[in-house]
Scaffold this active site. Sequence first.
Site, mmCIF file in Angstrom:
data_model
loop_
_atom_site.group_PDB
_atom_site.id
_atom_site.type_symbol
_atom_site.label_atom_id
_atom_site.label_comp_id
_atom_site.label_asym_id
_atom_site.label_seq_id
_atom_site.Cartn_x
_atom_site.Cartn_y
_atom_site.Cartn_z
ATOM 1 N N SER A 1 0.730 -1.139 0.042
ATOM 2 C CA SER A 1 -0.131 -0.030 0.004
ATOM 3 C C SER A 1 0.771 1.308 -0.123
ATOM 4 O O SER A 1 0.414 2.273 -0.414
ATOM 5 C CB SER A 1 -0.906 -0.034 1.212
ATOM 6 O OG SER A 1 -0.283 0.046 2.344
ATOM 7 N N HIS B 1 -4.954 -4.735 -1.854
ATOM 8 C CA HIS B 1 -4.806 -3.553 -2.799
ATOM 9 C C HIS B 1 -4.906 -4.019 -4.397
ATOM 10 O O HIS B 1 -4.737 -3.240 -5.240
ATOM 11 C CB HIS B 1 -3.556 -2.695 -2.429
ATOM 12 C CG HIS B 1 -3.737 -1.735 -1.313
ATOM 13 N ND1 HIS B 1 -4.466 -0.590 -1.299
ATOM 14 C CD2 HIS B 1 -3.215 -2.100 -0.121
ATOM 15 C CE1 HIS B 1 -4.271 -0.199 0.030
ATOM 16 N NE2 HIS B 1 -3.624 -0.949 0.698
ATOM 17 N N LYS C 1 -11.905 -1.849 -0.415
ATOM 18 C CA LYS C 1 -10.940 -0.731 -1.367
ATOM 19 C C LYS C 1 -11.527 -0.770 -2.734
ATOM 20 O O LYS C 1 -12.724 -0.246 -2.866
ATOM 21 C CB LYS C 1 -9.663 -1.313 -1.278
ATOM 22 C CG LYS C 1 -9.205 -1.119 0.244
ATOM 23 C CD LYS C 1 -7.664 -1.466 0.596
ATOM 24 C CE LYS C 1 -7.428 -0.559 1.807
ATOM 25 N NZ LYS C 1 -6.647 -1.702 2.668
#
Length: 388
Positions: free
Chosen positions: A178, A206, A237
């Site tokens: 990240s 991610h 996310k």
Amino acid sequence: MSFADAFLSNRSQSNELRSLSPWSFRDEGTVIKGTTCYSDFSSNDYLNLSRHPVLIDRAYEAMRRFGMGSTGSRLLSGDYDLYHELEHALSTLYGGREVLVFNSGYHVNTGVISALMKPGDVIFADRLVHASIVDGIRLSGARLFRFRHNDMSHLADLLARERRRFKDALIVTESVFSMDGDVAPLGEMADMKDRYHARLMVDDAHAVGIYGENGTGWVENAGLCDRVELITATFGKALGGFGAYVVCDEIYKSFFINASRPFIFSTALPLPVVAWNLAVTEMLPSLKEPRKILLENTIFMRDRLLTAGAQVTGESHILPVMTGTNDRAVALAGFLRGKGFLVYPVRYPTVPKGQARIRLSLTSGHTRPVLEACSHVIAEFISLLPKE
Ligand SMILES: *Cc1c(COP(=O)(O)O)cnc(C)c1O
């Protein structure tokens, strides 16, 4: 002075005090605070799904039918067919492996590691793994060795030296990191865990939504879905929802249902959230166009930033622009904000001293003119720096 007072004044003196600062609204790469509007380079809404009309309809439908609260943990009153439909849909995307949904990425990482590993076991973790992984390791009581970020020869050394003193072994990493936007060498790690009789756990937080033919993430992209014992990913996310899951074998799934405390002792996700997650899971394989736009945006922006003389690292849609000092990271973030671009500085102690940066989170909602304009502001900032 109380401990809390001392802590806060310490943070304040070193310029590290954090506070909340709410936004009014966010959509399609734009964020609004009061009457000010920014181009948003700070969110994890990489595919602009968090306000997708089809997903909103599905969640709304579930809200009308079920209401909000699930009224209990999944082992009690909180388990519904919809949960099992979600797990089944995910399982299909992962080639038939089992899936268990948790309340968040934090729950799943702490819940899986703390249940599976015990005192007398050993965990090898990348030095930069997420706090939820670190907390899971602490709860487990297993011995921890951290290897230098993505450094496979360091991992090999540690395995050779330490593995045999312990019972079970686990290697843990993120896929896309990240803060650095780079990617772990998962193939090498899979070979190493075979050689040293360890298990491999990969946090795809991610990468899920963005990489792989089905869009399930970097493990799929690397062709390793069958070789990674534990894959974790969040709906919070790129998938624009909330909650998370682990992909594992059947026996581990039953084990986690019986032994994972964050799974057992927390109220199940609201049904509208589960409905959203199911809808986005069904949509995942078809999201090829936004994935393509995001990757094209990434190539375009990286190129612009390098041309501007910025020091950009990584190999994903997360673009860290290195500034060196904390002060310079804060100055660049402030400069960008003044020109209408929202980014956050990433400072020591989040990253090592001397490696402060700003972190540009690209999305498929960023238009070329916006990317162009943002790169111009960064170029302007660089041109104003004193020559070294
Ligand atoms: C965000 C994040 C998590 C936590 O996921 P949540 O669903 O937000 O709790 C876990 N691991 C990594 C690498 C993350 O970036």
